[in-house]
Design an enzyme around this catalytic site. Structure first.
Site, PDB file in Angstrom:
ATOM      1  N   ASN A  68     -58.412 -11.073  79.386  1.00  0.00           N
ATOM      2  CA  ASN A  68     -57.229 -10.526  78.704  1.00  0.00           C
ATOM      3  C   ASN A  68     -56.214  -9.841  79.614  1.00  0.00           C
ATOM      4  OD1 ASN A  68     -58.580 -11.458  76.510  1.00  0.00           O
ATOM      5  ND2 ASN A  68     -58.889  -9.481  75.526  1.00  0.00           N
ATOM      6  N   ASN A 125     -51.306  -9.803  77.875  1.00  0.00           N
ATOM      7  CA  ASN A 125     -50.855  -8.765  78.800  1.00  0.00           C
ATOM      8  C   ASN A 125     -50.085  -9.318  79.996  1.00  0.00           C
ATOM      9  OD1 ASN A 125     -51.849  -6.339  77.470  1.00  0.00           O
ATOM     10  ND2 ASN A 125     -53.899  -7.132  77.897  1.00  0.00           N
ATOM     11  N   TYR A 141     -56.556  -7.858  82.206  1.00  0.00           N
ATOM     12  CA  TYR A 141     -56.845  -6.537  82.759  1.00  0.00           C
ATOM     13  C   TYR A 141     -57.221  -6.663  84.244  1.00  0.00           C
ATOM     14  CZ  TYR A 141     -56.504  -5.098  77.905  1.00  0.00           C
ATOM     15  OH  TYR A 141     -56.040  -4.874  76.638  1.00  0.00           O
ATOM     16  N   HIS A 166     -65.719  -6.393  81.249  1.00  0.00           N
ATOM     17  CA  HIS A 166     -64.504  -6.983  80.680  1.00  0.00           C
ATOM     18  C   HIS A 166     -63.733  -7.667  81.805  1.00  0.00           C
ATOM     19  CE1 HIS A 166     -61.198  -7.857  78.207  1.00  0.00           C
ATOM     20  NE2 HIS A 166     -61.054  -6.709  77.560  1.00  0.00           N
ATOM     21  N   GLY A 168     -64.389 -11.170  65.804  1.00  0.00           N
ATOM     22  CA  GLY A 168     -63.655  -9.934  65.989  1.00  0.00           C
ATOM     23  C   GLY A 168     -63.163  -9.338  64.693  1.00  0.00           C
ATOM     24  N   GLY A 207     -61.176 -17.472  66.838  1.00  0.00           N
ATOM     25  CA  GLY A 207     -60.801 -18.325  65.714  1.00  0.00           C
ATOM     26  C   GLY A 207     -61.952 -19.025  65.025  1.00  0.00           C
ATOM     27  N   THR A 249     -60.900  -2.951  70.381  1.00  0.00           N
ATOM     28  CA  THR A 249     -60.271  -1.664  70.628  1.00  0.00           C
ATOM     29  C   THR A 249     -59.780  -1.062  69.315  1.00  0.00           C
ATOM     30  OG1 THR A 249     -59.603  -2.231  72.873  1.00  0.00           O
ATOM     31  CG2 THR A 249     -58.312  -0.536  71.769  1.00  0.00           C
TER      32      THR A 249
END
Length: 359
Positions: free
Chosen positions: A177, A234, A179, A174, A316, A295, A25
């Site tokens: 995370n 989140n 959502y 997605h 990422g 990682g 994002t």
């Protein structure tokens, strides 16, 4: 021995290497949540990745949770995304759209007038999101009605079709995370009493319906899914039995035989050992490609692919500051550092001005 830099057939999508750009994002869409030329340049610069997974792009106006994230539900958004897909393809790259719905991780200022966030639950999350006023506490959600859940499934289906119309090579749902998908999956959040709540089978129903719909719409060979079995992102909270939940999910989804799962190992962007989980055991249940994330440095990524632990590795933040990451990994060159202050919002600074290595 297979290496990170070998080609890979990912369902119907042929990849030149196994270095994947993870969804990131960046909050830089234009008015109307429409991608524009600067976004296209950003992706074009990173077309050396075997596969680019786009930033999360919402399937509907109610799916938005952050300022200036792009959508894929309007004709203008589809046309804007075509700029990016054309630019990547001209460089020989491959790109899929990550389609998402944030659920309760939103704020009323980001949504159509009079609307509040929707979720599996009416319980608010204790977290913040990025709004026109800066970082603010998310707004309290309302629980989707049973009939409304099917409407959201249809929005994912249409978003998948729109992605193909925009020139994407495929899509990634997605499902990670904290959502909307995880708000249904985890019993730490889902407190429903209809067919989408209660048992593992019921809590997985929404995701299974979404994946079946997108596979039916564009073909399973162009479909992927991102999962994060133990991330605390989140304020999602741990499920009471994460391996039982996600092993059921993967076994059910294996029947659809779509192209890939991208799995976040540990806490997204944080400790890999955040909570115990048998990722290797989960991988054994999946017949398609397995992309690992979180990682991974060069040595760890090389070892993961060489050992068969993964078919590909997604990176990422390293892709933010290293548009030529594949070359740097191939030549074992030093990676440029990223500037976290420019991750979200703004213009070219910290977005398209990271230099590639000189020839």
């Amino acid at each position: 021995m297979t290496t990170l830099l070998d080609s890979l057939q990912l369902g119907d999508i042929a990849l030149a290497n196994r270095v994947v750009m993870a969804p990131l994002t960046r909050d830089r869409a234009g008015p109307g949540r429409v991608p524009h030329a600067l976004n296209a340049l950003y992706y074009e610069q990173r077309a050396g990745a075997g596969l680019i997974i786009s930033e999360g792009t919402q399937v509907s106006p109610l799916g938005q949770g952050y300022l200036d994230t792009p959508g894929i539900y309007s004709p203008e958004q589809v046309a804007g995304w075509k700029l990016a897909t054309d630019a990547v393809h001209k460089k020989g790259g491959r790109i899929v759209a990550q389609i998402w719905h944030v659920g309760r991780i939103s704020h009323t200022s980001l949504l159509p007038a009079g609307e509040q966030p929707v979720s599996a639950t009416a319980k608010p999350a204790n977290t913040k999101t990025f709004t026109p006023a800066g970082f603010e506490q998310v707004s309290a959600p309302r629980a989707l009605g049973t009939a409304e859940v099917g409407q959201v499934v249809a929005q994912f289906r249409q978003a998948a079709r729109n992605a193909i119309d925009a020139g994407f090579d495929g899509i990634e749902v997605h499902g990670a995370n904290g959502y909307l998908v995880e708000q249904f999956l985890r019993d730490s959040c889902n407190d429903r009493s209809d067919q989408y709540g209660g048992s593992i089978e019921n809590r997985a129903r929404f995701l299974v319906e979404v994946m079946a719909a997108v596979c039916d719409e564009i073909g399973p060979g162009r479909v992927g899914l991102r999962l994060s079995p133990v991330t605390p992102a989140n304020d999602i909270g741990q499920d009471s039995n994460p391996f039982a939940l996600f092993s059921h999910v993967v076994k059910e989804l294996a029947k659809l035989r779509f192209a890939f799962i991208e799995i976040v190992e540990g806490a997204t962007g944080g400790p890999r050992d955040f909570a115990p989980f048998d990722f290797a055991g989960l991988r054994k249940l999946w017949p398609g490609a397995w992309i690992v994330n979180n990682g991974y440095g060069r040595d760890m990524a090389l070892a993961a692919v060489a050992s068969g632990q993964a078919d590909a590795v997604s990176f990422g933040k390293a892709f933010i500051s290293n548009p030529d990451l594949v070359r740097r990994l191939r030549e074992n060159r030093e990676l440029a550092a990223w500037n976290q202050k420019t991750f979200y919002g703004g213009g070219a600074e910290g977005y398209t001005d990271y230099p590639a290595l000189a020839d």
